[in-house]
Each structure stands twice: as structure tokens, then as C-alpha cells.
Design a protein around this motif. Structure first.
Motif, PDB file in Angstrom:
ATOM      1  N   PHE A   1       0.832  -1.212   0.000  1.00  0.00           N
ATOM      2  CA  PHE A   1       0.000   0.000   0.000  1.00  0.00           C
ATOM      3  C   PHE A   1       0.867   1.264   0.000  1.00  0.00           C
ATOM      4  O   PHE A   1       0.438   2.308  -0.484  1.00  0.00           O
ATOM      5  N   LEU A   2       2.096   1.173   0.514  1.00  0.00           N
ATOM      6  CA  LEU A   2       2.970   2.339   0.559  1.00  0.00           C
ATOM      7  C   LEU A   2       3.684   2.573  -0.766  1.00  0.00           C
ATOM      8  O   LEU A   2       3.789   3.718  -1.226  1.00  0.00           O
ATOM      9  N   ASP A   3       4.200   1.514  -1.361  1.00  0.00           N
ATOM     10  CA  ASP A   3       4.971   1.690  -2.591  1.00  0.00           C
ATOM     11  C   ASP A   3       4.118   1.634  -3.853  1.00  0.00           C
ATOM     12  O   ASP A   3       4.630   1.783  -4.963  1.00  0.00           O
ATOM     13  N   GLY A   4       2.812   1.417  -3.692  1.00  0.00           N
ATOM     14  CA  GLY A   4       1.917   1.429  -4.850  1.00  0.00           C
ATOM     15  C   GLY A   4       1.819   0.117  -5.583  1.00  0.00           C
ATOM     16  O   GLY A   4       1.150   0.044  -6.633  1.00  0.00           O
ATOM     17  N   SER A   5       2.464  -0.928  -5.076  1.00  0.00           N
ATOM     18  CA  SER A   5       2.390  -2.225  -5.771  1.00  0.00           C
ATOM     19  C   SER A   5       1.014  -2.869  -5.630  1.00  0.00           C
ATOM     20  O   SER A   5       0.629  -3.702  -6.455  1.00  0.00           O
ATOM     21  N   ILE A   6       0.287  -2.506  -4.591  1.00  0.00           N
ATOM     22  CA  ILE A   6      -1.105  -2.974  -4.463  1.00  0.00           C
ATOM     23  C   ILE A   6      -1.996  -1.857  -5.005  1.00  0.00           C
ATOM     24  O   ILE A   6      -2.322  -0.900  -4.297  1.00  0.00           O
ATOM     25  N   LYS A   7      -2.347  -1.979  -6.230  1.00  0.00           N
ATOM     26  CA  LYS A   7      -3.086  -0.919  -6.912  1.00  0.00           C
ATOM     27  C   LYS A   7      -4.536  -0.833  -6.436  1.00  0.00           C
ATOM     28  O   LYS A   7      -5.129  -1.832  -6.029  1.00  0.00           O
ATOM     29  N   LYS A   8      -5.047   0.358  -6.526  1.00  0.00           N
ATOM     30  CA  LYS A   8      -6.451   0.550  -6.172  1.00  0.00           C
ATOM     31  C   LYS A   8      -7.340  -0.009  -7.289  1.00  0.00           C
ATOM     32  O   LYS A   8      -7.185   0.344  -8.457  1.00  0.00           O
ATOM     33  N   PRO A   9      -8.279  -0.894  -6.962  1.00  0.00           N
ATOM     34  CA  PRO A   9      -9.157  -1.475  -7.990  1.00  0.00           C
ATOM     35  C   PRO A   9     -10.108  -0.415  -8.560  1.00  0.00           C
ATOM     36  O   PRO A   9     -10.279   0.673  -8.010  1.00  0.00           O
ATOM     37  N   ASP A  10     -10.686  -0.757  -9.638  1.00  0.00           N
ATOM     38  CA  ASP A  10     -11.700   0.130 -10.211  1.00  0.00           C
ATOM     39  C   ASP A  10     -12.905   0.211  -9.281  1.00  0.00           C
ATOM     40  O   ASP A  10     -13.145  -0.675  -8.454  1.00  0.00           O
ATOM     41  N   VAL A  11     -13.643   1.271  -9.460  1.00  0.00           N
ATOM     42  CA  VAL A  11     -14.813   1.462  -8.595  1.00  0.00           C
ATOM     43  C   VAL A  11     -15.858   0.381  -8.798  1.00  0.00           C
ATOM     44  O   VAL A  11     -16.712   0.155  -7.920  1.00  0.00           O
ATOM     45  N   THR A  12     -15.798  -0.276  -9.962  1.00  0.00           N
ATOM     46  CA  THR A  12     -16.767  -1.344 -10.230  1.00  0.00           C
ATOM     47  C   THR A  12     -16.268  -2.702  -9.762  1.00  0.00           C
ATOM     48  O   THR A  12     -17.016  -3.678  -9.795  1.00  0.00           O
ATOM     49  N   ASP A  13     -15.011  -2.756  -9.304  1.00  0.00           N
ATOM     50  CA  ASP A  13     -14.446  -4.037  -8.870  1.00  0.00           C
ATOM     51  C   ASP A  13     -15.049  -4.440  -7.531  1.00  0.00           C
ATOM     52  O   ASP A  13     -15.335  -3.605  -6.675  1.00  0.00           O
ATOM     53  N   LYS A  14     -15.211  -5.737  -7.320  1.00  0.00           N
ATOM     54  CA  LYS A  14     -15.812  -6.230  -6.085  1.00  0.00           C
ATOM     55  C   LYS A  14     -14.890  -6.062  -4.872  1.00  0.00           C
ATOM     56  O   LYS A  14     -15.344  -6.096  -3.735  1.00  0.00           O
ATOM     57  N   ASP A  15     -13.573  -5.871  -5.129  1.00  0.00           N
ATOM     58  CA  ASP A  15     -12.620  -5.733  -4.026  1.00  0.00           C
ATOM     59  C   ASP A  15     -12.343  -4.273  -3.640  1.00  0.00           C
ATOM     60  O   ASP A  15     -11.476  -4.020  -2.797  1.00  0.00           O
ATOM     61  N   ILE A  16     -13.081  -3.344  -4.270  1.00  0.00           N
ATOM     62  CA  ILE A  16     -12.796  -1.939  -3.989  1.00  0.00           C
ATOM     63  C   ILE A  16     -13.026  -1.587  -2.518  1.00  0.00           C
ATOM     64  O   ILE A  16     -12.252  -0.841  -1.906  1.00  0.00           O
ATOM     65  N   SER A  17     -14.066  -2.140  -1.918  1.00  0.00           N
ATOM     66  CA  SER A  17     -14.352  -1.826  -0.515  1.00  0.00           C
ATOM     67  C   SER A  17     -13.305  -2.445   0.411  1.00  0.00           C
ATOM     68  O   SER A  17     -12.896  -1.843   1.415  1.00  0.00           O
ATOM     69  N   ARG A  18     -12.854  -3.653   0.094  1.00  0.00           N
ATOM     70  CA  ARG A  18     -11.824  -4.303   0.901  1.00  0.00           C
ATOM     71  C   ARG A  18     -10.519  -3.522   0.815  1.00  0.00           C
ATOM     72  O   ARG A  18      -9.806  -3.360   1.813  1.00  0.00           O
ATOM     73  N   TRP A  19     -10.186  -3.049  -0.398  1.00  0.00           N
ATOM     74  CA  TRP A  19      -8.955  -2.263  -0.565  1.00  0.00           C
ATOM     75  C   TRP A  19      -9.027  -0.959   0.239  1.00  0.00           C
ATOM     76  O   TRP A  19      -8.058  -0.570   0.884  1.00  0.00           O
ATOM     77  N   MET A  20     -10.153  -0.305   0.209  1.00  0.00           N
ATOM     78  CA  MET A  20     -10.295   0.960   0.919  1.00  0.00           C
ATOM     79  C   MET A  20     -10.187   0.766   2.425  1.00  0.00           C
ATOM     80  O   MET A  20      -9.565   1.571   3.132  1.00  0.00           O
ATOM     81  N   ARG A  21     -10.790  -0.309   2.940  1.00  0.00           N
ATOM     82  CA  ARG A  21     -10.683  -0.577   4.379  1.00  0.00           C
ATOM     83  C   ARG A  21      -9.225  -0.794   4.782  1.00  0.00           C
ATOM     84  O   ARG A  21      -8.754  -0.235   5.770  1.00  0.00           O
ATOM     85  N   SER A  22      -8.523  -1.595   4.016  1.00  0.00           N
ATOM     86  CA  SER A  22      -7.109  -1.866   4.329  1.00  0.00           C
ATOM     87  C   SER A  22      -6.253  -0.614   4.187  1.00  0.00           C
ATOM     88  O   SER A  22      -5.367  -0.348   5.019  1.00  0.00           O
ATOM     89  N   ASP A  23      -6.500   0.176   3.167  1.00  0.00           N
ATOM     90  CA  ASP A  23      -5.702   1.383   2.947  1.00  0.00           C
ATOM     91  C   ASP A  23      -5.946   2.410   4.052  1.00  0.00           C
ATOM     92  O   ASP A  23      -4.990   3.048   4.542  1.00  0.00           O
ATOM     93  N   TYR A  24      -7.192   2.572   4.456  1.00  0.00           N
ATOM     94  CA  TYR A  24      -7.482   3.495   5.557  1.00  0.00           C
ATOM     95  C   TYR A  24      -6.856   3.012   6.861  1.00  0.00           C
ATOM     96  O   TYR A  24      -6.408   3.825   7.692  1.00  0.00           O
ATOM     97  N   LEU A  25      -6.822   1.697   7.044  1.00  0.00           N
ATOM     98  CA  LEU A  25      -6.203   1.144   8.245  1.00  0.00           C
ATOM     99  C   LEU A  25      -4.701   1.466   8.279  1.00  0.00           C
ATOM    100  O   LEU A  25      -4.169   1.889   9.305  1.00  0.00           O
TER     101      LEU A  25
END
Length: 357
Positions: free
Chosen positions: A68-92
Motif C-alpha cells: 500500500f505504501l509503494d503502490g504495488s497494491i493498486k487501487k481497484p476500479d470502482v466497479t471491482d468487487k474488491d474496492i471496498s476491501r482495498w479501501m478498508r485496508s488502505d485506511y487502516l
């Protein structure tokens, strides 16, 4: 029976696989992960960025969230099913970083959008390699002396300066591949030169009490590593502490024995009657202590001194007026704890001494 055991083994294997999948998933959040916790124990204060950065990277790598720091875990598209999981982890991760800074520093990054942006701004603001930082570290190294510090503390401070300098001045690496084919051990010689430089810095800062140890280390061929030299000096320090403690105890015991052998209780009464007044020829005092010459103090009562315990003393050897009346001064000067029959057994206090003398 065999079928039940096989089923149990399959369930255990499946459970282990599920746990492995959870921990390998960068979006996985365990029950112990919360937004108010810190990722490292020591906060960023503006002067410890290098050590803070390394600790943060280690902690996030252990939690499988360094991407999440170096950008290797990219943010999914807004239509992707993992977008909410990514946002929770990134905010954490963002909360962890903010909680690991001093409050006045964290306030400057309140409006960042994600953890990658936060990390980039922190590195840009505090992680610039510049001359003043290198100068400060070099100056600290040059002025570093052991003095009252233990070997552990002294070496720890020196080691910290070396590590921070190494992070600030990254050693250049070969990008053309020539050194891979090098047969003269150029890199090893370079590392040996750096190790020798550090060894000399360490030895130069030691106290003069380690001169013998330093001479022995320098006489070694080849020179020991810095860690080996540190071990030798530390063992010598412990030896000195033990021998010094034993030496102090020996001196204390010897002094106590000497004092007990030399102590002889003085017979003050015998010494008293050896004094003689040259003016009135009285005994028990000298001329400069004679009350008839220097005057009687207010507290002195010759009538009271003729009694012992409120009764007239019987069978007391007769003495002249001068000898008897001046006796209290002489008894007082004889020392505490001595008594006199003509003074009700009481010794005079320091106030009386000051008045008389």
C-alpha cells in the motif's frame, strides 16, 4: 474408524489452507488490527525519520501490507468487487502511520487521500539526504568519547551514528556488471578498509584506562573486527569492576582492623590530675583555664559542686579552693561521657564550652 481419521485430517488440512490464504491476502484484517493502534512503538518526531522509516517498513511487511505504501497494491476500479476491501485496508494503514507520528506532525497530513500519498509526502519532507545531517553526524562521531559512559552505551551511540550515515550516504553500486567478474577482491578490500576505519574510531574514543587493551588489539595481526574488539574491551571493563570492588572491600577491612588495634581508651581522670596551675599551684587545670584568672561563668555554683546527688560528699580528699572550683572546666575539656563527683555526674554541653573558651 479409518474413514473418520481421514475426514479429520482433511478438515485440518482445509483449515490450515484457509488460514494461510487469510494471511497471504493483503486485504485481510485480523481482530487485533484497529484504527487506534500504532505500527511502531516510537513516534516520528522530525529527527528520527531514518530509523522510523525502517521500522514502519518492517512492521507493514510482517502484516503483508507494505504494497500500500509503494503502490504495488493498486487501487481497484470502482466497479471491482474488491474496492471496498482495498479501501478498508488502505485506511487502516493510513491510521497506523498517523498514530505513529507526533501530534503536531500528524496534523499536517490530515487531508491526504490514501496511504501511498501520505508516505510519499512524509519521505519528501523528512527524508531528504542533505549536507547538514551528514555534517551533524560526522561532528558527533568526531566528538564522541567514552568519558563516564559504559562500553555498552558508548559503542551503542557510535554504532547508531554509523548506521545513520550509511543510510544517508548510500554506497554506490556497480550497474555495468564489471565487479561481478572482478578477481582482485576489490569490494572485500573496500569493506576491510571501512571496518578498519570504524575500529580506529572506537579505540580512539576509549578512556586512558584501556591503554593496555588497545595496545594488545593493535598488536593483533590481522586486526580483529569491530565486534570482536568491542567484546574484548567489554570483558576488560567487567574485570576491572570486579577487581575494583574487591580492592575497596580489602581497604575497608584493613582500615577497621588498624583502628581497632590502635584504639586505646584514654584515662581522662588520670590525665586531669597531671595538669597543674602555675599561678595558684592548683591541680586539675592549667593557668589559662583557671577560673580565678579568666573569671567564673554564670552557670558555675561552687556550693552545688560540693555535693554529690544532693548530699554532702564523705571521704572526699580535700583540695584547695582553686583546685576544686576550677575542676568543672577541666572535666568538660576531658571529653564527653566523663563524670565528676562534684558536678552531680553531668558533663557540660557545647554552649558552656563556647562561653568559657
Amino acid at each position: 474408524m479409518a474413514a473418520n481419521e481421514e475426514s479429520s485430517n482433511n478438515n485440518n488440512s482445509q483449515s490450515n489452507n484457509n488460514v494461510s490464504l487469510f494471511y497471504n491476502d493483503p486485504y485481510y484484517i485480523s481482530s487485533s488490527d484497529n484504527t487506534v493502534s500504532k505500527i511502531v512503538p516510537i513516534n516520528l518526531n522530525g529527527n528520527n525519520f531514518l530509523s522510523w522509516k525502517r521500522n514502519v517498513r518492517r512492521a507493514l511487511m510482517a502484516k503483508n501490507k507494505l504494497g500500500f505504501l509503494d503502490g504495488s497494491i493498486k487501487k481497484p476500479d470502482v466497479t471491482d468487487k474488491d474496492i471496498s476491501r482495498w479501501m478498508r485496508s488502505d485506511y487502516l494503514v493510513t491510521c497506523w502511520l498517523m498514530n505513529s507520528m507526533d501530534a503536531d506532525i500528524a496534523d499536517n497530513f490530515t487531508y491526504v487521500d490514501n496511504s501511498e500519498q501520505l508516505w510519499s509526502e512524509v519521505c519528501e519532507r523528512f527524508g531528504q539526504t542533505n549536507g547538514p545531517q551528514i555534517y551533524q553526524l560526522k561532528k558527533e562521531l568526531d566528538n564522541l568519547r567514552q568519558e563516564n559512559m559504559s562500553i555498552v552505551v558508548y559503542f551503542g551511540k557510535m554504532k547508531k551514528c554509523w548506521n545513520e550515515l550509511q543510510n544517508l550516504r548510500n554506497f554506490p553500486t556497480c550497474s555495468c556488471g564489471i565487479l561481478v567478474k572482478c578477481s582482485c577482491n576489490f569490494m572485500k578490500k573496500l569493506n576491510d578498509f571501512d571496518a578498519e576505519e570504524k575500529l580506529m574510531q572506537f579505540l580512539l574514543g576509549l578512556n586512558s584506562s584501556f591503554e593496555n587493551v588497545i595496545s594488545n588489539i593493535l598488536a593483533t595481526d590481522p586486526l580483529p573486527s569491530i565486534n570482536r574488539a568491542y567484546y574484548i574491551v567489554q570483558q576488560n571493563e567487567k574485570q576491572k569492576e570486579i577487581s575494583g570492588f574487591n580492592h575497596v572491600n580489602h581497604e575497608i577491612n584493613a582500615l577497621a582492623v588498624q583502628r581497632s588495634q590502635n584504639y586505646v581508651k584514654k584515662d581522662w581522670k588520670k590525665d586531669k590530675y597531671e595538669h597543674k596551675c602555675d599561678f595558684y599551684k592548683g591541680k586539675g587545670h592549667t593557668k589559662d583555664q583557671c577560673f580565678k584568672i579568666i573569671g567564673y561563668p554564670d552557670w558555675y555554683n561552687p556550693k552545688k559542686n560540693n555535693k554529690v546527688g544532693g548530699k554532702v560528699a564523705a571521704n572526699v580528699t580535700a583540695v584547695t579552693d582553686c583546685e576544686y572550683e576550677d575542676t568543672p572546666l577541666e572535666f568538660m575539656s576531658a571529653g564527653p561521657g566523663e563524670s565528676y563527683a562534684g558536678n552531680s555526674g553531668a558533663a557540660m554541653d557545647s554552649g558552656m564550652v563556647s562561653t568559657i573558651m
